[in-house]
Design an enzyme around this catalytic site. Structure first.
Site, PDB file in Angstrom:
ATOM      1  N   GLY A  86      33.933  39.898  43.377  1.00 50.67           N
ATOM      2  CA  GLY A  86      35.048  40.756  42.953  1.00 50.67           C
ATOM      3  C   GLY A  86      35.078  40.886  41.436  1.00 50.67           C
ATOM      4  O   GLY A  86      34.032  40.875  40.769  1.00 50.67           O
ATOM      5  N   SER A  87      36.290  40.955  40.886  1.00 51.16           N
ATOM      6  CA  SER A  87      36.460  41.362  39.480  1.00 51.16           C
ATOM      7  C   SER A  87      35.850  40.446  38.419  1.00 51.16           C
ATOM      8  O   SER A  87      35.675  40.886  37.286  1.00 51.16           O
ATOM      9  CB  SER A  87      37.940  41.546  39.171  1.00 51.16           C
ATOM     10  OG  SER A  87      38.443  42.588  39.954  1.00 51.16           O
ATOM     11  N   THR A  88      35.544  39.187  38.742  1.00 50.92           N
ATOM     12  CA  THR A  88      34.882  38.366  37.719  1.00 50.92           C
ATOM     13  C   THR A  88      33.524  38.991  37.388  1.00 50.92           C
ATOM     14  O   THR A  88      32.994  38.799  36.303  1.00 50.92           O
ATOM     15  CB  THR A  88      34.664  36.909  38.184  1.00 50.92           C
ATOM     16  OG1 THR A  88      34.072  36.927  39.473  1.00 50.92           O
ATOM     17  CG2 THR A  88      35.963  36.130  38.236  1.00 50.92           C
ATOM     18  N   PHE A  89      32.984  39.773  38.328  1.00 51.93           N
ATOM     19  CA  PHE A  89      31.686  40.403  38.104  1.00 51.93           C
ATOM     20  C   PHE A  89      31.752  41.499  37.040  1.00 51.93           C
ATOM     21  O   PHE A  89      30.723  41.901  36.486  1.00 51.93           O
ATOM     22  CB  PHE A  89      31.133  40.974  39.418  1.00 51.93           C
ATOM     23  CG  PHE A  89      29.722  41.439  39.287  1.00 51.93           C
ATOM     24  CD1 PHE A  89      28.680  40.531  39.336  1.00 51.93           C
ATOM     25  CD2 PHE A  89      29.427  42.772  39.054  1.00 51.93           C
ATOM     26  CE1 PHE A  89      27.365  40.936  39.167  1.00 51.93           C
ATOM     27  CE2 PHE A  89      28.120  43.190  38.882  1.00 51.93           C
ATOM     28  CZ  PHE A  89      27.086  42.274  38.945  1.00 51.93           C
ATOM     29  N   LYS A  90      32.954  41.981  36.742  1.00 56.59           N
ATOM     30  CA  LYS A  90      33.097  43.043  35.738  1.00 56.59           C
ATOM     31  C   LYS A  90      32.582  42.574  34.376  1.00 56.59           C
ATOM     32  O   LYS A  90      32.264  43.377  33.505  1.00 56.59           O
ATOM     33  CB  LYS A  90      34.557  43.500  35.656  1.00 56.59           C
ATOM     34  CG  LYS A  90      34.977  44.291  36.899  1.00 56.59           C
ATOM     35  CD  LYS A  90      36.470  44.533  36.962  1.00 56.59           C
ATOM     36  CE  LYS A  90      36.836  45.342  38.215  1.00 56.59           C
ATOM     37  NZ  LYS A  90      38.271  45.291  38.538  1.00 56.59           N
TER      38      LYS A  90
END
Ligand code: ZN
Length: 368
Positions: free
Chosen positions: A29-33
């Site tokens: 999820g968003s940690t991958f951003k």
């Protein structure tokens, strides 16, 4: 009589010893951003003050993909604000500019398709689309950490490269061997790893991620006196619509020269499930303990010096006072005490008289 058969026993042991950090994969999820941002900077297709507009969704190859804030939107925002807001359309746009082929190559470089080679057995590797299967929709969902799976350790190794100057390190558990008198018998030396992104990009990422904690969704990890960078995530578990979530928070400190990188993952939280809200305080506690332990002293800015939690005081003596007098004295001094026991007189206290502690800390008194 044996409770379990040999086979059952083995299965239960495997369950008990299973190390989610390396044995299992999950959708980050968003940690991958963090990675989509890094790739965008490195490829020079985006910079900090570039302007974006979030309308609550973005149409990709005829399909409407929503921002997490939909039906509301983020409106006008710079790239840095987009990272702080964790705005999906910003990342879809950046990934589009990078292109599927380069995006995939970076995934490989960051190590998402290989083992981290940590000194532990049973490591799993990421499950990614093959390069030829990444169409515009797959690329868009990958840009915000969906439609592929990696291990938490792979995420950490990749994230480490984005903030350590660009090097893909191999995680190790041992630093040195010391004997019972404290002499160093052996020091382990490890290679620095291959440089996969430029030092400049890494410097820029550290600054951007620091603003996520100071101004964005990661503010619950903030600790006065320390500069912390990071990114939160709240992802729905598969199958979507199951109502089950993963809340996570990846953070590093001190932001200017990181010594600690940590990832908190809360699997299927009950009630509130937002990463920043529930994983943030856990991260706060980890860093608040780890940083002083590593000898990294807080440096307070002007505003922080005035906070109650940064004020120091010298612990006065309570031993010998009656419980009633101790209570009155503590109240006069503005000190919080926790009185334990049914006795008339305070027999012991913790911390001891003369120690320097934070003004908001409680002093524990034991009566006899
Ligand atoms: Zn948005």
């Amino acid at each position: 009589m044996e409770l379990y058969s040999q086979k059952e026993q083995q299965e239960y042991l495997n369950q008990m010893w299973r190390n989610f950090t390396i044995n299992d994969t999950y959708e980050p999820g968003s940690t991958f951003k963090i990675f989509t941002s890094t790739m965008g900077l490195e490829e020079n297709v985006v910079s900090e003050n570039d302007k974006f507009v979030c309308t609550g969704s973005k149409v990709i190859a005829g399909r409407t993909i929503k921002c997490w804030r939909s039906p509301r939107s983020h409106g006008d925002e710079t790239f840095v604000q987009g990272v702080q807001n964790s705005c999906n359309p910003v990342f879809m746009e950046v990934a589009e500019r990078i292109g599927a082929s380069k995006f995939y190559d970076y995934m490989i470089k960051f190590g998402f398709k290989s083992k981290t080679d940590i000194d532990l057995p049973g490591e799993a590797i990421g499950i990614l689309h093959s390069k030829s299967n990444i169409g515009p929709v797959e690329l868009a969902t990958m840009s915000f950490g969906q439609s592929f799976q990696i291990t938490p350790m792979q995420l950490l190794v990749g994230a480490s490269a984005t903030i350590n100057g660009g090097y893909r390190v191999t995680p190790h558990l041992g630093k040195e061997i010391i004997n019972d008198t404290g002499d160093i018998i052996q020091t382990f030396n490890y290679e620095k790893g291959k440089q996969i992104i430029s030092t400049q990009t890494s410097e820029r990422m550290k600054k951007i991620l620091e603003t996520v904690v100071s101004e964005g969704g990661g503010h619950k990890a903030y600790i006065p006196g320390y500069r912390i960078g990071g990114k939160t995530a709240t992802s729905q578990k598969l199958p979507r619509g199951s109502g089950k979530y993963t809340a996570s928070f990846l953070a590093f400190a001190p932001a200017e020269a990181p010594k600690v990188l940590a990832l908190v993952i809360i699997d299927e939280p009950k009630g509130t499930y937002y990463g920043g809200v529930i994983a943030g305080p856990v991260m706060h506690e980890i860093l608040e303990n780890a940083l002083p332990y590593l000898g990294i002293e807080p440096v307070y800015n002007e505003a922080e010096v005035k906070l109650d939690e940064t004020q120091k005081m010298i612990v006065p003596n309570f031993v010998g006072m009656t419980s009633k007098d101790a209570k009155t004295f503590a109240k006069e001094q503005g000190i919080q005490v926790d009185i334990n026991g049914e006795g008339e007189e305070v027999g012991a206290q913790f911390p001891l008289e003369g120690e320097s502690i934070n003004k908001i800390s409680k002093i524990i008194l034991y009566t006899h």
